[in-house]
Design a protein around this motif. Structure first.
Motif, PDB file in Angstrom:
ATOM      1  N   SER A  41      49.306  56.581  38.155  1.00 37.24           N
ATOM      2  CA  SER A  41      48.926  55.802  39.334  1.00 37.24           C
ATOM      3  C   SER A  41      47.422  55.690  39.355  1.00 37.24           C
ATOM      4  O   SER A  41      46.721  56.498  38.741  1.00 37.24           O
ATOM      5  N   GLY A  42      46.918  54.708  40.044  1.00 32.70           N
ATOM      6  CA  GLY A  42      45.474  54.535  40.067  1.00 32.70           C
ATOM      7  C   GLY A  42      45.014  53.652  41.195  1.00 32.70           C
ATOM      8  O   GLY A  42      45.819  53.041  41.904  1.00 32.70           O
ATOM      9  N   VAL A  43      43.706  53.603  41.375  1.00 30.02           N
ATOM     10  CA  VAL A  43      43.109  52.751  42.399  1.00 30.02           C
ATOM     11  C   VAL A  43      42.000  51.921  41.783  1.00 30.02           C
ATOM     12  O   VAL A  43      41.252  52.391  40.926  1.00 30.02           O
ATOM     13  N   MET A  44      41.921  50.682  42.217  1.00 32.09           N
ATOM     14  CA  MET A  44      40.791  49.819  41.881  1.00 32.09           C
ATOM     15  C   MET A  44      39.848  49.872  43.073  1.00 32.09           C
ATOM     16  O   MET A  44      40.249  49.596  44.203  1.00 32.09           O
ATOM     17  N   GLN A  45      38.601  50.222  42.812  1.00 32.91           N
ATOM     18  CA  GLN A  45      37.666  50.503  43.898  1.00 32.91           C
ATOM     19  C   GLN A  45      36.329  49.818  43.652  1.00 32.91           C
ATOM     20  O   GLN A  45      35.817  49.810  42.526  1.00 32.91           O
ATOM     21  N   SER A  46      35.761  49.256  44.711  1.00 39.14           N
ATOM     22  CA  SER A  46      34.440  48.639  44.607  1.00 39.14           C
ATOM     23  C   SER A  46      33.358  49.685  44.824  1.00 39.14           C
ATOM     24  O   SER A  46      33.441  50.497  45.751  1.00 39.14           O
ATOM     25  N   ARG A  47      32.356  49.667  43.969  1.00 39.08           N
ATOM     26  CA  ARG A  47      31.253  50.628  44.117  1.00 39.08           C
ATOM     27  C   ARG A  47      30.064  50.034  44.864  1.00 39.08           C
ATOM     28  O   ARG A  47      29.099  50.733  45.156  1.00 39.08           O
ATOM     29  N   ASP A  48      30.134  48.735  45.136  1.00 38.05           N
ATOM     30  CA  ASP A  48      29.072  48.045  45.866  1.00 38.05           C
ATOM     31  C   ASP A  48      29.685  47.208  46.976  1.00 38.05           C
ATOM     32  O   ASP A  48      30.899  47.008  47.030  1.00 38.05           O
ATOM     33  N   ALA A  49      28.828  46.689  47.845  1.00 36.01           N
ATOM     34  CA  ALA A  49      29.266  45.694  48.824  1.00 36.01           C
ATOM     35  C   ALA A  49      29.458  44.372  48.087  1.00 36.01           C
ATOM     36  O   ALA A  49      28.520  43.864  47.473  1.00 36.01           O
ATOM     37  N   ILE A  50      30.665  43.825  48.134  1.00 31.41           N
ATOM     38  CA  ILE A  50      30.972  42.603  47.389  1.00 31.41           C
ATOM     39  C   ILE A  50      31.859  41.691  48.213  1.00 31.41           C
ATOM     40  O   ILE A  50      32.421  42.086  49.241  1.00 31.41           O
ATOM     41  N   THR A  51      32.008  40.455  47.731  1.00 31.02           N
ATOM     42  CA  THR A  51      33.054  39.549  48.180  1.00 31.02           C
ATOM     43  C   THR A  51      34.089  39.506  47.063  1.00 31.02           C
ATOM     44  O   THR A  51      33.753  39.231  45.917  1.00 31.02           O
ATOM     45  N   VAL A  52      35.317  39.784  47.394  1.00 31.63           N
ATOM     46  CA  VAL A  52      36.361  39.992  46.391  1.00 31.63           C
ATOM     47  C   VAL A  52      36.944  38.669  45.896  1.00 31.63           C
ATOM     48  O   VAL A  52      37.163  37.741  46.668  1.00 31.63           O
ATOM     49  N   ALA A  53      37.212  38.618  44.595  1.00 36.44           N
ATOM     50  CA  ALA A  53      37.926  37.477  44.010  1.00 36.44           C
ATOM     51  C   ALA A  53      38.624  37.927  42.730  1.00 36.44           C
ATOM     52  O   ALA A  53      38.055  38.690  41.951  1.00 36.44           O
ATOM     53  N   GLY A  54      39.856  37.485  42.556  1.00 31.91           N
ATOM     54  CA  GLY A  54      40.566  37.734  41.307  1.00 31.91           C
ATOM     55  C   GLY A  54      41.662  38.766  41.362  1.00 31.91           C
ATOM     56  O   GLY A  54      42.305  39.037  40.336  1.00 31.91           O
ATOM     57  N   LEU A  55      41.955  39.337  42.521  1.00 35.51           N
ATOM     58  CA  LEU A  55      42.983  40.376  42.584  1.00 35.51           C
ATOM     59  C   LEU A  55      44.373  39.878  42.174  1.00 35.51           C
ATOM     60  O   LEU A  55      45.094  40.597  41.467  1.00 35.51           O
ATOM     61  N   PRO A  56      44.798  38.672  42.554  1.00 40.07           N
ATOM     62  CA  PRO A  56      46.120  38.220  42.104  1.00 40.07           C
ATOM     63  C   PRO A  56      46.203  38.069  40.585  1.00 40.07           C
ATOM     64  O   PRO A  56      47.282  38.237  39.997  1.00 40.07           O
ATOM     65  N   ILE A  57      45.079  37.773  39.956  1.00 43.00           N
ATOM     66  CA  ILE A  57      45.077  37.634  38.502  1.00 43.00           C
ATOM     67  C   ILE A  57      45.180  39.010  37.859  1.00 43.00           C
ATOM     68  O   ILE A  57      45.900  39.203  36.869  1.00 43.00           O
TER      69      ILE A  57
END
Length: 281
Positions: A41-57
């Motif tokens: 199991s795992g997590v995808m995590q942002s290390r910076d403040a971002i605007t997210v794009a591409g998760l469905p891909i």
């Protein structure tokens, strides 16, 4: 609802990307190191403040190699997140998830980087009434995805390609002989959207008289842009373009132009800092 973009085949993109990474031989690291029945199991995590794009891909990459994987996105594309935000939970075949990891992560990092930079430009012109446009300055083969990412950052798409509008630029004018002649030829060809690049005020009226439907005001200083906008007088949309960055965009937006196009949002966006950390389930 499945992730869909016009003129984009998600399954073909995923297959081609994975094939490039696997080279017809497979993931030799996972095959030799990870037990076939191992579950991670795992997590995808942002290390910076971002605007997210591409998760469905990213999800499509994981599910391609493990159709039974449990994939749960905690945010939606287009959302701003803070450093440390968890974007996605993943659980399934360790071999499959680790094999898909880099393709999925590369995509989300690249597209989120574009969306994040785009949002900075959109915020920089907030309240001026000007609309940010992207350009055709995209990586070959990735235009649809990169332009999707600019939309997630708040921009509006310009032309998708050479087919959906005429854009008459300086080289077209040089071959045709003049701005007016170039525009007349496009009108005669029955083209409805005719965008014309002008870099001097004296080109404005000839372009409009010949039938231009949109003027691209190229590399003009703010004072000149104001003059150009006044000359046009609302007859067609106006667009500021050329060498615009975060330091100069506000002044150009305040001239009254309808649009501002910026190639940097796709050409120069750094990848977002996003990690994918797995632990035994």
């Amino acid at each position: 609802m499945p992730f869909q973009l016009d003129r984009f085949d998600l399954d073909a993109f995923v297959r081609a990307t994975l094939a490039e990474d696997l080279g017809g031989k497979g993931d030799i690291t996972c095959a030799s190191v990870i037990p076939e029945d191992a579950v991670f199991s795992g997590v995808m995590q942002s290390r910076d403040a971002i605007t997210v794009a591409g998760l469905p891909i990213a999800e499509a990459f994981f599910r391609k190699l493990d159709p039974g994987a449990e994939v749960s996105a905690l945010v939606e594309d287009g959302e701003p997140v803070h450093p440390g935000a968890i974007l996605m939970h993943i659980r399934g075949s360790a071999r499959a998830l680790l094999t898909a990891e880099r393709s999925a992560l590369n995509t989300v990092q690249h597209l989120s980087g574009i969306a994040t930079l785009t949002r900075r430009y959109v915020d920089a012109i907030a309240g001026t009434g000007a609309i940010l446009l992207d350009t055709r300055k995209t990586l070959p083969g990735l235009r649809v995805l990169e332009k999707y990412a600019t939309r997630m950052g708040g921009a509006t798409n310009h032309r998708m390609g050479l087919w959906d509008a005429a854009m008459i630029k300086d080289n077209h004018v040089a071959v045709a002989g003049s701005v007016g002649e170039a525009v007349r030829r496009a009108v005669t060809a029955g083209i409805e959207r005719i965008i014309v690049e002008v870099d001097r005020l004296e080109q404005v009226e000839p372009a409009l008289d010949a039938g231009a439907t949109h003027l691209l005001l190229d590399n003009m200083a703010p004072d000149t842009l104001r003059e150009a906008v006044a000359l046009v007088g609302g007859r067609v949309p106006t667009e500021a373009s050329g060498g615009i960055d975060l330091d100069t965009i506000r002044a150009k937006a305040e001239t009254g132009v309808t649009y501002i196009s910026v190639g940097r949002i796709t050409q120069s966006a750094p990848a977002a800092d996003i990690g994918l950390d797995f632990s035994p389930a």
